[in-house]
Design a protein around this motif. Structure first.
Motif, short mmCIF file in Angstrom:
data_model
loop_
_atom_site.label_atom_id
_atom_site.label_comp_id
_atom_site.label_asym_id
_atom_site.label_seq_id
_atom_site.Cartn_x
_atom_site.Cartn_y
_atom_site.Cartn_z
N ASP A 213 0.92 -1.27 0.14
CA ASP A 213 0.05 -0.07 0.03
C ASP A 213 0.90 1.08 0.14
OD1 ASP A 213 -1.95 2.12 0.55
OD2 ASP A 213 -2.51 1.32 2.39
N GLN A 215 0.08 4.30 -0.04
CA GLN A 215 -0.30 5.41 0.64
C GLN A 215 0.21 5.45 2.28
OE1 GLN A 215 -0.59 6.37 -2.45
NE2 GLN A 215 -1.94 8.00 -1.72
N ASP A 216 0.45 4.30 2.46
CA ASP A 216 1.11 4.10 4.16
C ASP A 216 2.52 4.05 4.11
OD1 ASP A 216 1.64 3.43 6.71
OD2 ASP A 216 -0.19 1.76 6.77
N THR A 244 -0.56 3.28 -5.66
CA THR A 244 -0.63 4.64 -5.15
C THR A 244 -1.50 5.44 -5.69
OG1 THR A 244 0.83 6.81 -4.48
CG2 THR A 244 1.36 5.48 -6.47
N ARG A 269 -11.84 9.35 -4.45
CA ARG A 269 -11.46 8.10 -3.74
C ARG A 269 -9.95 8.03 -3.62
NH1 ARG A 269 -14.21 5.16 -6.90
NH2 ARG A 269 -12.52 4.29 -7.92
N ARG A 271 -7.88 10.74 -3.60
CA ARG A 271 -7.33 11.68 -2.48
C ARG A 271 -7.79 11.18 -1.18
NH1 ARG A 271 -8.73 16.90 -5.94
NH2 ARG A 271 -6.99 16.99 -7.27
N SER A 272 -8.84 10.49 -0.89
CA SER A 272 -9.33 10.35 0.45
C SER A 272 -7.99 9.50 1.17
CB SER A 272 -10.90 9.77 0.41
OG SER A 272 -10.45 8.06 0.12
N ARG A 273 -7.23 8.80 0.64
CA ARG A 273 -6.23 7.93 1.33
C ARG A 273 -4.88 8.84 1.30
NH1 ARG A 273 -4.49 3.28 1.04
NH2 ARG A 273 -4.22 3.38 3.25
N ASP A 274 -4.82 9.86 2.08
CA ASP A 274 -3.89 10.98 2.02
C ASP A 274 -2.36 10.48 3.02
OD1 ASP A 274 -1.77 12.90 2.04
OD2 ASP A 274 -3.54 14.39 1.89
N PRO A 275 -1.29 10.27 2.20
CA PRO A 275 -0.09 9.60 2.93
C PRO A 275 0.40 10.66 4.04
CG PRO A 275 0.46 10.37 0.75
CD PRO A 275 -1.16 10.28 0.76
N ASP A 277 -1.83 12.60 5.91
CA ASP A 277 -2.65 12.39 6.98
C ASP A 277 -2.44 10.87 7.92
OD1 ASP A 277 -3.93 14.84 7.01
OD2 ASP A 277 -5.38 14.42 5.45
N ILE A 278 -2.31 10.07 6.96
CA ILE A 278 -2.06 8.55 7.36
C ILE A 278 -0.88 8.74 8.24
CG2 ILE A 278 -1.39 6.48 6.72
CD1 ILE A 278 -3.25 6.57 4.43
#
Ligand code: TPP
Length: 333
Positions: A213, A215-216, A244, A269, A271-275, A277-278
């Protein structure tokens, strides 16, 4: 990477604060760079790395200072994550003599050998061959290092990359090929361009491949650390596909010419998993605010440094073209 004013000393590479700081630094560097494109200080535009910061940050957090990386045309994040000075990188984007490469490389050719950055690269797929050759040569000289080739999903159909896979596998060169699969090569979706699978390309050469993943940032760091540990022990290459999403345009020219190739729901969708913010959610809020402030101060100084730098003297345009001390001459002969 020893330059962070944010308590870098004694902080382990796995420290979530440090990982967050790198992700945040790349995000804000790119946003500042886009402002400088708009104000005309960066000529020609950039390929923003927005949304993909977790890949560069996670991968480079698992490397040693002596390891080397080769980036892509979307390469600012790779250069920064490996430890190049943001001020000199910003000056490079602005074409100033104070830049990492005296303003001659610009956005797509920034390099910093001092921290193991062999260069961003405008030629899709070229980094794989460059880093394979560099690591092979330096290990033959007895140096203990590994290399990373960052590449896009568009590069997996380039013959040059497949040649690099072949030699890296044949000669057991410890290179980690990191494919940043953001779903598109310019406007071409992966499904319309890639027969078979991305990881299957590497597996065909006997190169172990895995998916993470992207984004993490911590997941990327952990996957890279595991791959690099195996490479240091066994010597051969590995492949990592980081899933990504590119939050912004392929290139800033798209800000003026809106291209319609990604459905709005897909962009939302993605953009909702923002690195940012994660990684940021793993810090106490007050610590996150401190990091944000320190990144902002560093980038204020970087932009001021970049804009204060002189432009290169045109009289020296033919210098630094040859490594051996030969000089170029205008005209024939
Ligand atoms: C050898 C080569 N072919 C074509 C191009 C033109 N080009 C520049 S960026 C790009 C798309 C690359 O897509 P990908 O590798 O997925 O990276 P992304 O832009 O998505 O980060 C292409 C085709 C190039 N620079 N080099």
């Amino acid at each position: 990477m020893g330059r962070h004013p944010d308590g870098d000393q004694g902080v382990r590479v796995t420290d979530p604060v440090r990982l967050y700081r790198t992700v945040r630094l790349i995000r804000r560097f790119e946003e500042r760079a886009i402002e400088l494109v708009r104000s005309g200080h960066v000529v020609g535009g950039i390929h923003p790395y927005l949304g993909q910061e977790g890949v560069a940050a996670g991968v480079c957090a698992a490397l040693r200072p002596g390891d080397v990386v080769a980036g892509t045309h979307r390469g600012h994040g790779h250069v920064l994550a490996k430890g190049a000075d943001p001020a000199r990188m910003m000056a490079e984007l602005c074409g100033r003599a104070t830049g990492l490469n005296r303003g001659r490389g610009g956005s797509m050719h920034a390099a910093d050998f001092a921290v193991g950055v062999l260069g961003a690269n405008a030629i899709v797929g070229a980094g794989g061959a460059i880093v394979t050759g560099a690591v092979w040569a330096r290990r033959r000289r007895g140096e203990d290092l590994v290399g990373v080739s960052f590449l896009g999903d568009g590069a997996v159909n380039e013959g040059m990359l497949l040649e690099a896979f072949n030699l890296a596998a044949l000669w057991q060169v410890p290179v980690l090929f990191v494919c940043e699969n953001n779903g598109y090569a310019t406007t071409m979706p992966v499904a319309g361009a890639v027969a078979g699978s991305i990881t299957g390309r590497a597996e065909a050469f006997g190169i172990p491949a895995s998916v993470v993943d992207g984004q993490d940032p911590e997941a990327v760091r952990a996957a890279t650390a595991a791959a690099v540990a195996r490479m240091r022990a066994a010597g051969g290459p590995e492949f990592l596909e980081a899933r990504t999403y590119r939050f912004d345009a392929h290139h800033t020219f798209e800000h003026a010419v809106r291209l319609d190739y990604r459905p709005p729901e897909e962009v939302a969708r993605g953009r909702s998993r923002d690195p940012v913010d994660i990684a940021g959610s793993r810090l106490p809020p007050d610590r996150r605010a401190e990091v944000d402030a320190s990144v902002e101060a560093e980038l204020d100084a970087a932009v001021a440094f970049a804009l204060a730098g002189p432009e290169p003297d045109p009289a020296g345009a033919l210098e630094h073209l040859y490594a051996s001390g030969l000089t170029a001459r205008a005209g024939g002969g």
